[in-house]
Design an enzyme around this catalytic site. Structure first.
Site, PDB file in Angstrom:
ATOM      1  N   GLY A 141       2.748  -6.298   6.786  1.00 23.73           N
ATOM      2  CA  GLY A 141       1.697  -6.937   5.991  1.00 23.73           C
ATOM      3  C   GLY A 141       0.541  -7.399   6.853  1.00 23.73           C
ATOM      4  N   SER A 142      -0.129  -8.427   6.371  1.00 24.56           N
ATOM      5  CA  SER A 142      -1.375  -8.870   7.008  1.00 24.56           C
ATOM      6  C   SER A 142      -1.117  -9.801   8.196  1.00 24.56           C
ATOM      7  CB  SER A 142      -2.222  -9.612   5.977  1.00 24.56           C
ATOM      8  OG  SER A 142      -1.511 -10.760   5.540  1.00 24.56           O
ATOM      9  N   GLU A 168       4.845  -5.686  11.591  1.00 20.88           N
ATOM     10  CA  GLU A 168       4.015  -4.478  11.464  1.00 20.88           C
ATOM     11  C   GLU A 168       2.745  -4.900  10.751  1.00 20.88           C
ATOM     12  OE1 GLU A 168       4.536  -1.336  12.477  1.00 20.88           O
ATOM     13  OE2 GLU A 168       6.536  -1.617  13.304  1.00 20.88           O
ATOM     14  N   CYS A 204      -2.655   1.235   6.623  1.00 19.57           N
ATOM     15  CA  CYS A 204      -2.796   0.357   7.786  1.00 19.57           C
ATOM     16  C   CYS A 204      -3.372   1.093   8.996  1.00 19.57           C
ATOM     17  CB  CYS A 204      -1.446  -0.249   8.150  1.00 19.57           C
ATOM     18  SG  CYS A 204      -0.197   0.988   8.475  1.00 19.57           S
ATOM     19  N   GLU A 250     -10.632  -6.016   8.323  1.00 16.37           N
ATOM     20  CA  GLU A 250     -10.030  -4.707   8.073  1.00 16.37           C
ATOM     21  C   GLU A 250     -10.512  -4.260   6.689  1.00 16.37           C
ATOM     22  OE1 GLU A 250      -5.784  -4.977   8.034  1.00 16.37           O
ATOM     23  OE2 GLU A 250      -5.498  -2.852   7.656  1.00 16.37           O
ATOM     24  N   ASN A 300       0.809  -1.230   0.000  1.00 12.58           N
ATOM     25  CA  ASN A 300       0.000   0.000   0.000  1.00 12.58           C
ATOM     26  C   ASN A 300       0.840   1.277   0.000  1.00 12.58           C
ATOM     27  OD1 ASN A 300       0.567  -0.913   2.653  1.00 12.58           O
ATOM     28  ND2 ASN A 300      -0.940   0.497   3.477  1.00 12.58           N
TER      29      ASN A 300
HETATM   30  P1  NAD Z   1       0.344  -9.388   2.758  1.00 16.23           P
HETATM   31  O1  NAD Z   1       0.492  -9.979   4.100  1.00 16.23           O
HETATM   32  O2  NAD Z   1      -0.565 -10.045   1.797  1.00 16.23           O
HETATM   33  O3  NAD Z   1       1.766  -9.270   2.013  1.00 16.23           O
HETATM   34  C1  NAD Z   1       2.892  -8.705   2.636  1.00 16.23           C
HETATM   35  C2  NAD Z   1       4.156  -9.335   2.079  1.00 16.23           C
HETATM   36  O4  NAD Z   1       4.163 -10.725   2.370  1.00 16.23           O
HETATM   37  C3  NAD Z   1       4.336  -9.204   0.566  1.00 16.23           C
HETATM   38  O5  NAD Z   1       5.664  -8.814   0.302  1.00 16.23           O
HETATM   39  C4  NAD Z   1       4.041 -10.596   0.050  1.00 16.23           C
HETATM   40  O6  NAD Z   1       4.797 -10.924  -1.088  1.00 16.23           O
HETATM   41  C5  NAD Z   1       4.447 -11.494   1.204  1.00 16.23           C
HETATM   42  N1  NAD Z   1       3.642 -12.715   1.272  1.00 16.23           N
HETATM   43  C6  NAD Z   1       2.330 -12.865   0.923  1.00 16.23           C
HETATM   44  N2  NAD Z   1       1.932 -14.134   1.148  1.00 16.23           N
HETATM   45  C7  NAD Z   1       3.002 -14.797   1.656  1.00 16.23           C
HETATM   46  C8  NAD Z   1       3.228 -16.147   2.073  1.00 16.23           C
HETATM   47  N3  NAD Z   1       2.261 -17.058   2.015  1.00 16.23           N
HETATM   48  N4  NAD Z   1       4.456 -16.460   2.535  1.00 16.23           N
HETATM   49  C9  NAD Z   1       5.438 -15.547   2.595  1.00 16.23           C
HETATM   50  N5  NAD Z   1       5.276 -14.272   2.194  1.00 16.23           N
HETATM   51  C10 NAD Z   1       4.095 -13.895   1.720  1.00 16.23           C
HETATM   52  O7  NAD Z   1      -0.078  -7.863   3.036  1.00 16.23           O
HETATM   53  P2  NAD Z   1      -0.449  -6.745   2.002  1.00 16.23           P
HETATM   54  O8  NAD Z   1      -1.735  -7.107   1.327  1.00 16.23           O
HETATM   55  O9  NAD Z   1       0.714  -6.413   1.159  1.00 16.23           O
HETATM   56  O10 NAD Z   1      -0.683  -5.493   2.952  1.00 16.23           O
HETATM   57  C11 NAD Z   1      -1.898  -5.229   3.593  1.00 16.23           C
HETATM   58  C12 NAD Z   1      -1.845  -5.542   5.063  1.00 16.23           C
HETATM   59  O11 NAD Z   1      -0.672  -4.989   5.616  1.00 16.23           O
HETATM   60  C13 NAD Z   1      -2.975  -4.890   5.832  1.00 16.23           C
HETATM   61  O12 NAD Z   1      -3.409  -5.764   6.831  1.00 16.23           O
HETATM   62  C14 NAD Z   1      -2.343  -3.668   6.456  1.00 16.23           C
HETATM   63  O13 NAD Z   1      -2.993  -3.193   7.600  1.00 16.23           O
HETATM   64  C15 NAD Z   1      -0.981  -4.166   6.743  1.00 16.23           C
HETATM   65  N6  NAD Z   1      -0.030  -3.064   6.779  1.00 16.23           N
HETATM   66  C16 NAD Z   1       0.578  -2.773   7.955  1.00 16.23           C
HETATM   67  C17 NAD Z   1       1.441  -1.694   8.024  1.00 16.23           C
HETATM   68  C18 NAD Z   1       2.139  -1.332   9.308  1.00 16.23           C
HETATM   69  O14 NAD Z   1       3.070  -0.548   9.248  1.00 16.23           O
HETATM   70  N7  NAD Z   1       1.747  -1.856  10.447  1.00 16.23           N
HETATM   71  C19 NAD Z   1       1.694  -0.933   6.894  1.00 16.23           C
HETATM   72  C20 NAD Z   1       1.061  -1.274   5.718  1.00 16.23           C
HETATM   73  C21 NAD Z   1       0.202  -2.348   5.658  1.00 16.23           C
END
Ligand code: NAD
Length: 463
Positions: free
Chosen positions: A191-192, A213, A247, A335, A118
């Site tokens: 990420g998530s 995070e 996020c 979310e 994002n």
């Molecule tokens: P995501 O968890 O889908 O992906 C994050 C990363 O993980 C990507 O680089 C992806 O390639 C990798 N990934 C995905 N599936 C994986 C797997 N099975 N095994 C290993 N790696 C894998 O998250 P997203 O959709 O990119 O981001 C959205 C989420 O991130 C939301 O929940 C948001 O709130 C959170 N977020 C948090 C912050 C923070 O600073 N706390 C900032 C931005 C987004």
């Protein structure tokens, strides 16, 4: 997948480079941070185009929320790194007299940074800045969901730095899974919650420390005694910035029943004023069709106050407000991460607190209230990562505040010195002269020595 050599060879090179101790030198770190700053400034066009290609976002927003934030973070690290890396003297307890004690920060070593889509530049490079300042090497894996930006990051970083020091690896699940099998000294993941658990499990195999995070449903609470006009302007801005794909966006709004009507009318007027038309740059695109479908499926027509439509081809969704939302509605089950503002009214502040506490601990909370006792009550009774009072999302821009979640919204924090700490280990050192050497502590033990030991430890029976 990286073809020319395996990921383990890349990590071995980074390990050898770390073992050369060059990164332990503060001047080296500062030089590299300056180099990164110059690379970002020189690559403005590349990044603006990449973000436009992935999100259709205006240069104004890309500079303000991605590149500008990183330049400020580098400057903060350049200012602080010398002081942060110094050993810190601490007191020594009487029993150890005469001795000196101190904390000696050291870099953790070889780090793996995984970014989310994002804010694809910021979320990959902000942890990298902290890792560099603390004297580590790093492999950075940006999100594959913003492909143009991932490529731009690889081009700029790999074009400016040796891979034995920092290197961007592009890819998705397959590449990340391979990399996670290796033994890193630190994994920093954004990420998530779902993927966060996968990362945590993989890290546990190697006992690798992590910063996670994550996200969640961050509430905003609007009480009757706040400045409603400012509250509405700040909330509407934060909710629809980046089309809600932040996020720490206010996920849902709890508003005092007595001002709900006034609040909703003001929200609709504010949305009109901000002019989120699909034809201009004020409205960011949704990242892809899957997310577009997911977000649209959360909209309930009979609860619409405004918005509700979207264009699947252009990947846009109108700023949407829903009122009369119930805690078990679909929009409250996950979310949102999109431009929908669900509004729930409450009678007493205790009801609002009760509802927030029925969800996992959020990443952020925003409270709009003019009353000190209400502010103190919410801060005391609700656990959340961080947040703002009478403001939204801007706490993230203060480097003196740790940024991170608690419980389901994450573990660990960063920004400014907190980032340096996330990538450092603090050795606790006690240094003593060879004389005097208290012989009472050595065997053979005697009743006299035991008496002394009990006295020294303050060992006294209560009766
Ligand atoms: P995501 O968890 O889908 O992906 C994050 C990363 O993980 C990507 O680089 C992806 O390639 C990798 N990934 C995905 N599936 C994986 C797997 N099975 N095994 C290993 N790696 C894998 O998250 P997203 O959709 O990119 O981001 C959205 C989420 O991130 C939301 O929940 C948001 O709130 C959170 N977020 C948090 C912050 C923070 O600073 N706390 C900032 C931005 C987004």
């Amino acid at each position: 997948m990286r073809e020319e050599e395996s990921f383990s060879e890349l990590l071995s090179k980074q390990r050898a480079f770390f073992d050369s101790h060059q990164t332990k030198n503060v001047s080296f770190r500062k030089r590299q941070l300056k180099k990164l700053k110059a690379a970002l400034l020189d690559s403005e066009e590349i990044f603006l185009e990449a973000i436009y290609s992935d999100f259709g976002k205006s240069p104004f927003e890309t500079i303000a929320t991605e590149l500008g934030v990183l330049i400020k973070e580098i400057e903060e690290n350049l200012r602080g790194v010398k002081k942060w890396s110094r050993r810190k003297k601490v007191k020594t307890n009487l029993i150890n007299f005469p001795a000196r004690s101190y904390l000696q920060p050291e870099p953790l070593g070889n780090c793996f940074i995984i970014g989310a889509w994002n804010y694809p530049i910021q979320l990959s490079l902000s942890p990298l800045i902290a890792a560099m300042a603390a004297g580590n090497t790093a492999i950075v894996k940006p999100s594959e969901m913003a492909p143009a930006t991932s490529k731009a990051l690889a081009d700029v970083i790999n074009g400016n730095f040796e891979e034995e020091y920092i290197h961007v690896v592009e890819g998705g699940v397959e590449e990340t899974t391979e990399l996670l099998k290796l033994k890193f000294d630190k994994i920093f993941f954004t990420g998530s919650l779902r993927v966060g658990k996968i990362i945590y499990k993989a890290a546990a195999e190697n006992l690798t420390p992590v910063t996670l995070e994550l996200g969640g449903k961050s509430p905003a609470v609007v009480t009757r005694d706040c400045n409603l006009k400012t509250a509405v302007r700040r909330l509407v801005w934060a909710k629809f910035l980046n089309a809600g794909q932040i996020c720490i966006a206010p996920d849902y709004v709890l508003v005092d029943r007595t001002v709900e009507k006034e609040f909703l009318e003001a929200v609709v007027r504010q949305i009109e004023k901000f002019d989120y038309a699909t034809e201009n740059d004020n409205l960011t695109r949704i990242i892809n069709e899957n997310h577009w479908d997911r977000i649209m499926s959360l909209i309930e027509r009979d609860k619409l106050v405004c918005g509700g439509s979207g264009d699947r081809e252009k990947l846009t969704i109108e700023p949407t407000v829903m009122a009369g939302v119930k805690p078990d509605d679909a929009v409250m089950k996950e979310e949102i991460f999109g431009p929908i503002m669900p509004v729930i009214s409450f009678e007493k502040i205790d009801d609002a607190i009760h509802l927030i506490r029925s969800f996992p601990k959020p990443l952020a909370l925003y409270l709009f209230s003019g009353k000190k006792e209400v502010r103190e009550k919410v801060l005391r009774e609700v656990s959340f990562g961080g947040g703002a009072i009478n403001e939204t999302i801007l706490h993230v821009t203060n480097p003196n505040l740790p940024f991170g979640g608690v419980g389901n919204s994450g573990t660990g924090s960063y920004h400014g010195e907190f980032g340096f700490r996330a990538f450092s280990h603090y050795k606790g050192i006690m240094q003593k002269p060879s004389w005097p050497d208290l012989i009472l502590k050595y065997p053979p033990y005697s009743s006299k020595k035991e008496k002394w030991m009990r006295w020294a430890l303050g060992w006294k029976k209560s009766k």
